[in-house]
Design a protein around this motif. Sequence first.
Motif, PDB file in Angstrom:
ATOM      1  N   ILE A  78      70.444  89.068  71.386  1.00  0.00           N
ATOM      2  CA  ILE A  78      70.228  87.636  71.570  1.00  0.00           C
ATOM      3  C   ILE A  78      69.731  87.432  72.994  1.00  0.00           C
ATOM      4  N   GLU A  79      68.534  86.919  73.134  1.00  0.00           N
ATOM      5  CA  GLU A  79      68.046  86.542  74.456  1.00  0.00           C
ATOM      6  C   GLU A  79      68.724  85.230  74.822  1.00  0.00           C
ATOM      7  N   VAL A  80      69.191  85.113  76.068  1.00  0.00           N
ATOM      8  CA  VAL A  80      69.849  83.885  76.508  1.00  0.00           C
ATOM      9  C   VAL A  80      69.153  83.332  77.744  1.00  0.00           C
ATOM     10  N   GLU A  81      69.282  82.028  77.888  1.00  0.00           N
ATOM     11  CA  GLU A  81      68.709  81.339  79.041  1.00  0.00           C
ATOM     12  C   GLU A  81      69.355  81.869  80.320  1.00  0.00           C
ATOM     13  N   ASN A  82      68.526  82.180  81.291  1.00  0.00           N
ATOM     14  CA  ASN A  82      69.020  82.669  82.571  1.00  0.00           C
ATOM     15  C   ASN A  82      69.269  81.470  83.488  1.00  0.00           C
ATOM     16  N   THR A  83      70.372  80.755  83.211  1.00  0.00           N
ATOM     17  CA  THR A  83      70.691  79.547  83.972  1.00  0.00           C
ATOM     18  C   THR A  83      70.934  79.882  85.441  1.00  0.00           C
ATOM     19  N   SER A  84      70.906  78.872  86.274  1.00  0.00           N
ATOM     20  CA  SER A  84      71.150  79.113  87.703  1.00  0.00           C
ATOM     21  C   SER A  84      72.556  79.665  87.925  1.00  0.00           C
ATOM     22  N   ALA A  85      73.547  79.197  87.177  1.00  0.00           N
ATOM     23  CA  ALA A  85      74.910  79.703  87.339  1.00  0.00           C
ATOM     24  C   ALA A  85      75.009  81.170  86.906  1.00  0.00           C
ATOM     25  N   LEU A  86      74.393  81.509  85.781  1.00  0.00           N
ATOM     26  CA  LEU A  86      74.410  82.898  85.322  1.00  0.00           C
ATOM     27  C   LEU A  86      73.676  83.790  86.315  1.00  0.00           C
ATOM     28  N   ARG A  87      72.524  83.339  86.771  1.00  0.00           N
ATOM     29  CA  ARG A  87      71.744  84.114  87.740  1.00  0.00           C
ATOM     30  C   ARG A  87      72.546  84.331  89.014  1.00  0.00           C
ATOM     31  N   GLU A  88      73.205  83.262  89.514  1.00  0.00           N
ATOM     32  CA  GLU A  88      74.020  83.380  90.727  1.00  0.00           C
ATOM     33  C   GLU A  88      75.150  84.384  90.520  1.00  0.00           C
ATOM     34  N   PHE A  89      75.860  84.282  89.404  1.00  0.00           N
ATOM     35  CA  PHE A  89      76.977  85.174  89.108  1.00  0.00           C
ATOM     36  C   PHE A  89      76.498  86.630  89.045  1.00  0.00           C
ATOM     37  N   ARG A  90      75.434  86.883  88.307  1.00  0.00           N
ATOM     38  CA  ARG A  90      74.930  88.248  88.145  1.00  0.00           C
ATOM     39  C   ARG A  90      74.403  88.811  89.465  1.00  0.00           C
ATOM     40  N   GLU A  91      73.617  88.021  90.203  1.00  0.00           N
ATOM     41  CA  GLU A  91      73.031  88.517  91.453  1.00  0.00           C
ATOM     42  C   GLU A  91      74.110  88.798  92.498  1.00  0.00           C
ATOM     43  N   ARG A  92      75.090  87.915  92.582  1.00  0.00           N
ATOM     44  CA  ARG A  92      76.153  88.128  93.571  1.00  0.00           C
ATOM     45  C   ARG A  92      76.946  89.388  93.247  1.00  0.00           C
ATOM     46  N   LEU A  93      77.294  89.595  91.970  1.00  0.00           N
ATOM     47  CA  LEU A  93      78.003  90.824  91.604  1.00  0.00           C
ATOM     48  C   LEU A  93      77.128  92.053  91.827  1.00  0.00           C
ATOM     49  N   ARG A  94      75.842  91.927  91.532  1.00  0.00           N
ATOM     50  CA  ARG A  94      74.925  93.046  91.775  1.00  0.00           C
ATOM     51  C   ARG A  94      74.922  93.433  93.254  1.00  0.00           C
ATOM     52  N   GLU A  95      74.888  92.431  94.126  1.00  0.00           N
ATOM     53  CA  GLU A  95      74.918  92.693  95.568  1.00  0.00           C
ATOM     54  C   GLU A  95      76.237  93.341  95.980  1.00  0.00           C
ATOM     55  N   ILE A  96      77.347  92.817  95.471  1.00  0.00           N
ATOM     56  CA  ILE A  96      78.670  93.325  95.839  1.00  0.00           C
ATOM     57  C   ILE A  96      78.830  94.791  95.455  1.00  0.00           C
ATOM     58  N   VAL A  97      78.393  95.154  94.248  1.00  0.00           N
ATOM     59  CA  VAL A  97      78.616  96.522  93.763  1.00  0.00           C
ATOM     60  C   VAL A  97      77.453  97.465  94.064  1.00  0.00           C
ATOM     61  N   GLY A  98      76.342  96.934  94.590  1.00  0.00           N
ATOM     62  CA  GLY A  98      75.202  97.776  94.911  1.00  0.00           C
ATOM     63  C   GLY A  98      74.445  98.260  93.677  1.00  0.00           C
ATOM     64  N   ALA A  99      74.379  97.423  92.652  1.00  0.00           N
ATOM     65  CA  ALA A  99      73.697  97.785  91.409  1.00  0.00           C
ATOM     66  C   ALA A  99      72.183  97.626  91.563  1.00  0.00           C
ATOM     67  N   PRO A 100      71.414  98.313  90.721  1.00  0.00           N
ATOM     68  CA  PRO A 100      69.958  98.132  90.749  1.00  0.00           C
ATOM     69  C   PRO A 100      69.552  96.758  90.234  1.00  0.00           C
ATOM     70  N   ALA A 101      68.263  96.488  90.260  1.00  0.00           N
ATOM     71  CA  ALA A 101      67.727  95.206  89.778  1.00  0.00           C
ATOM     72  C   ALA A 101      68.217  94.938  88.357  1.00  0.00           C
ATOM     73  N   LEU A 102      68.424  93.675  88.065  1.00  0.00           N
ATOM     74  CA  LEU A 102      68.974  93.268  86.771  1.00  0.00           C
ATOM     75  C   LEU A 102      67.880  93.150  85.717  1.00  0.00           C
ATOM     76  N   ILE A 103      68.247  93.449  84.472  1.00  0.00           N
ATOM     77  CA  ILE A 103      67.344  93.229  83.345  1.00  0.00           C
ATOM     78  C   ILE A 103      67.603  91.818  82.814  1.00  0.00           C
ATOM     79  N   PRO A 104      66.716  91.277  82.004  1.00  0.00           N
ATOM     80  CA  PRO A 104      66.940  89.926  81.479  1.00  0.00           C
ATOM     81  C   PRO A 104      68.279  89.833  80.728  1.00  0.00           C
ATOM     82  N   PRO A 105      68.985  88.716  80.888  1.00  0.00           N
ATOM     83  CA  PRO A 105      70.293  88.584  80.243  1.00  0.00           C
ATOM     84  C   PRO A 105      70.167  88.511  78.725  1.00  0.00           C
ATOM     85  N   HIS A 106      71.092  89.187  78.053  1.00  0.00           N
ATOM     86  CA  HIS A 106      71.080  89.225  76.592  1.00  0.00           C
ATOM     87  C   HIS A 106      72.463  89.619  76.081  1.00  0.00           C
TER      88      HIS A 106
END
Length: 168
Positions: free
Chosen positions: A83-111
């Motif tokens: 299921i492709e889901v809308e990448n809302t600003s809240a979801l984007r903020e949550f994912r990007e901040r966790l990505r920064e904290i854990v040092g993960a690579p670039a994110l793929i589209p949310p699904h």
Amino acid sequence: MTAIFLRPLGRQERDLQGLIDRIAGEYQTVSFPPHLTICGVPDEPAVFDAAAAYIKECRLLPLTVAKTAVTGAVITPFRAVFIEVENTSALREFRERLREIVGAPALIPPHISLLYTLDRVTQAPRPDLDAAALARIAAGCADAISDTDFTLAQPVVNSAGRDVNAWR
């Protein structure tokens, strides 16, 4: 592979789990809990602690996301029908901040994954589940999913298919 997931709540989790189990049984693939992958995580206690602290303090959960499509495509065995889901600003903020904290690579589209193309017995990718087969499966899933929005709130650290920690 270790990753942070958000899982749907209540009836939505049960409905999606039923759909995942049904199609996994029909195609002899692996079953898994319904989830949206936030990001990968190194297997280090300090990283888990930092991620947990952010999750507890961010006040962004639960997140509601709109379904934009149900897609079947040969992308990876872990992203075949989803299921492709809308990448809302809240979801984007949550994912990007966790990505920064854990040092993960670039994110793929949310699904939200619905089918992995891994054989139930061997765990090997199934080449017979090609683009045409995945498109047919996705169309059937689209017909079976009546929800237009999903509420995600159960953060889980998932390691090799096992939920190893949940933050609430």
